[in-house]
Design an enzyme around this catalytic site. Structure first.
Site, mmCIF file in Angstrom:
data_model
loop_
_atom_site.group_PDB
_atom_site.id
_atom_site.type_symbol
_atom_site.label_atom_id
_atom_site.label_comp_id
_atom_site.label_asym_id
_atom_site.label_seq_id
_atom_site.Cartn_x
_atom_site.Cartn_y
_atom_site.Cartn_z
ATOM 1 N N TRP A 116 -10.720 -23.717 114.705
ATOM 2 C CA TRP A 116 -12.016 -23.786 114.031
ATOM 3 C C TRP A 116 -12.449 -25.245 113.903
ATOM 4 C CZ3 TRP A 116 -13.188 -26.363 109.509
ATOM 5 C CH2 TRP A 116 -12.134 -26.713 108.659
ATOM 6 N N GLU A 159 -10.153 -35.949 100.578
ATOM 7 C CA GLU A 159 -9.882 -35.565 101.972
ATOM 8 C C GLU A 159 -10.245 -36.689 102.941
ATOM 9 O OE1 GLU A 159 -8.392 -32.990 103.051
ATOM 10 O OE2 GLU A 159 -8.541 -31.421 101.544
ATOM 11 N N GLU A 197 -6.179 -31.782 109.203
ATOM 12 C CA GLU A 197 -6.726 -32.270 107.940
ATOM 13 C C GLU A 197 -8.047 -33.001 108.144
ATOM 14 O OE1 GLU A 197 -5.636 -32.218 104.691
ATOM 15 O OE2 GLU A 197 -3.968 -30.865 105.102
ATOM 16 N N HIS A 200 -11.345 -31.246 107.305
ATOM 17 C CA HIS A 200 -11.744 -30.933 105.936
ATOM 18 C C HIS A 200 -12.789 -31.903 105.404
ATOM 19 C CE1 HIS A 200 -7.433 -29.095 105.536
ATOM 20 N NE2 HIS A 200 -8.184 -28.483 106.440
ATOM 21 N N GLU A 250 0.205 -30.402 98.737
ATOM 22 C CA GLU A 250 -0.537 -29.433 99.553
ATOM 23 C C GLU A 250 -0.884 -28.191 98.723
ATOM 24 O OE1 GLU A 250 -1.804 -29.750 102.433
ATOM 25 O OE2 GLU A 250 -0.630 -31.165 103.622
ATOM 26 N N THR A 253 -3.752 -29.102 96.340
ATOM 27 C CA THR A 253 -5.029 -29.165 97.049
ATOM 28 C C THR A 253 -5.542 -27.770 97.387
ATOM 29 O OG1 THR A 253 -4.243 -31.234 98.028
ATOM 30 C CG2 THR A 253 -6.220 -30.272 98.969
ATOM 31 N N ASP A 282 -5.944 -23.766 105.342
ATOM 32 C CA ASP A 282 -5.195 -24.809 106.048
ATOM 33 C C ASP A 282 -4.140 -25.421 105.136
ATOM 34 O OD1 ASP A 282 -6.555 -24.544 108.400
ATOM 35 O OD2 ASP A 282 -7.518 -26.513 108.361
ATOM 36 N N GLU A 283 -4.559 -25.747 103.918
ATOM 37 C CA GLU A 283 -3.626 -26.375 102.977
ATOM 38 C C GLU A 283 -2.442 -25.443 102.691
ATOM 39 O OE1 GLU A 283 -4.193 -29.302 102.627
ATOM 40 O OE2 GLU A 283 -6.301 -29.774 102.297
ATOM 41 N N HIS A 286 0.009 -25.652 105.608
ATOM 42 C CA HIS A 286 0.729 -26.924 105.573
ATOM 43 C C HIS A 286 1.751 -26.943 104.433
ATOM 44 C CE1 HIS A 286 -3.078 -28.798 107.618
ATOM 45 N NE2 HIS A 286 -2.381 -28.019 108.430
#
Length: 417
Positions: A116, A159, A197, A200, A250, A253, A282-283, A286
């Site tokens: 994405w 970010e 990252e 973001h 992570e 966040t 995503d976070e 991770h």
């Protein structure tokens, strides 16, 4: 008064640092002169014939520091391993490098067309209906209160300081990318993590610009200040401490972005909710990766990881944007954090719950075969969740009775929030 061997050793290290300007393992060596060499010059010292000076540090203490036995036959091994501050820790993380390769393939998404990108969640200005798309976004954003935007901006600024975080990753011994294209599992993880990252900050930045509700120049000034100021989470180049920190951060966040998305949805901004949910996802991936790294360390060196975890928790987990400033408000981070706390985006209770999650996830209370020092750290760490929860609840209850003080934010054209 020095009462313990560790304290005594620390004092010796400090003395050497104070006199020579830098500590090296060779500082503790008693060197024997080579026959025929000058006793006054430095050329007559043989490393191969060096021995530990028992009046300064014992062989066992040297081994504990350097992770290698001390003897003339192990010179090559010593010279290799003592290039690191934490040779034992480097050896451990190198042992599960194949798992990191697997993480790169399974946790990190493919780059390019298969992943994405920010544009997938924004108006497409190349289309004929670009104006209608943009108007829809702006109309939805109008219903979102200023205080939610303040937290959104703070999250975006955090970010956008990504260069600082990649720099931090490259300080973890054994995990660095010394030439920029190093083909190691750890270097590929670092670059892949950074590439994900990076999306973001790009996405949130463009969204905020399109809403027209924020002073983008003031925000850009804040970003530049934050990157310039840097960031020190207390990792000390230690991969153990680094992965403990990222395991915590992570998750923090993820919680923050997820809660901003929920607030956006309640105010009718479905597009912003989808953006925040995507970033939080995503976070979350991770987070799982970094926590898996710590799980592997625990399998190999539980005493070592517990020692670092306990030491970090005796201080406090540093938030990555604590040095943010817009050049005007010296209390910008505190004011931003106050709004986030009041809205329930990220609170003291979240801090306590993250610690509880990590203790449970790593099953720290079930570890066996620990050293006496490890057992003490285990007991200390496992008591922290209850302690922090009580402190958080007490703090939050106290704040309920306090009068809410609003502050001006340059990010929203000096409106108060």
């Amino acid at each position: 008064m020095i009462t313990s061997p560790k304290t005594a050793l620390a004092a010796v290290v400090a003395a050497h640092v104070g006199t020579s300007g830098a500590f090296t393992p060779q500082s503790f060596l008693a060197r024997r002169p080579v026959a025929g060499a000058s006793r006054t010059g430095g050329q007559g010292t043989s490393l191969a014939s060096s021995t530990v000076d028992p009046t300064t540090v014992t062989k066992k203490e040297y081994q504990d520091i350097c992770g290698v036995e001390f003897g003339d036959k192990t010179l090559a091994d010593r010279l290799t391993k003592t290039a690191y501050l934490y040779p034992k820790h480097v050896e451990v993380i190198e042992d599960f490098a194949p798992l990191v390769d697997e993480m790169v393939d399974k946790i990190l998404l493919e780059t390019g067309e298969k992943s994405w990108q920010p544009q997938d969640y924004l108006p497409d200005l190349s289309q004929e209906d670009w104006l209608e798309q943009t108007k829809d976004l702006r109309e939805a954003a109008e219903g979102v209160p200023d205080d939610v935007f303040v937290v959104l901006v703070g999250d975006m600024v955090t970010e956008e300081a990504l260069p600082t975080y990649q720099t931090l990753l490259n300080t973890f011994e054994g995990c660095d990318d010394p030439i920029g294209t190093t083909d190691s599992a750890w270097a590929r993880w670092s670059r892949g993590w950074t590439s994900e990252e990076n999306r973001h900050g790009d996405l949130l930045n463009k969204y905020l610009y399109l809403t027209g509700k924020t002073d983008m120049r003031a925000i850009e000034v804040t970003i530049q200040h934050l990157i310039t100021s840097g960031f020190n989470p207390g990792a000390r180049k230690d991969p153990y401490r680094g992965f403990l920190y990222t395991s915590f951060q992570e998750r923090a966040t993820k919680i923050s972005h997820g809660n901003v998305g929920k607030l956006a949805k309640t105010h009718g901004a479905g597009d912003l909710q989808r953006i925040c949910a995507k970033i939080a996802g995503d976070e979350g991936r991770h987070e799982k990766a970094y926590q898996s790294f710590c799980t592997e360390i625990l399998k190999r060196d539980p005493d070592g990881l517990l020692a670092e975890f306990g030491d970090m928790m005796r201080g406090q987990i540093v938030m990555p944007a604590e040095l943010m400033t817009d050049g005007k408000d010296p209390m910008l981070y505190e004011n931003f954090s106050s709004v986030a706390q009041r809205l329930g985006v990220y609170t003291a209770l979240d801090y306590a719950e993250i610690i509880e999650h990590l203790v449970d996830h790593w099953k720290l209370g079930e570890l066996t075969g620990l050293s006496p020092e490890g057992e003490k750290e285990q007991e200390y760490i496992c008591r922290l969740p209850v302690r922090y929860r009580k402190l958080a609840e007490r703090s939050m209850n106290k704040k309920k009775d306090e009068v809410v003080v609003q502050n001006e934010f340059s990010w929203i054209f000096n409106r108060k929030a």
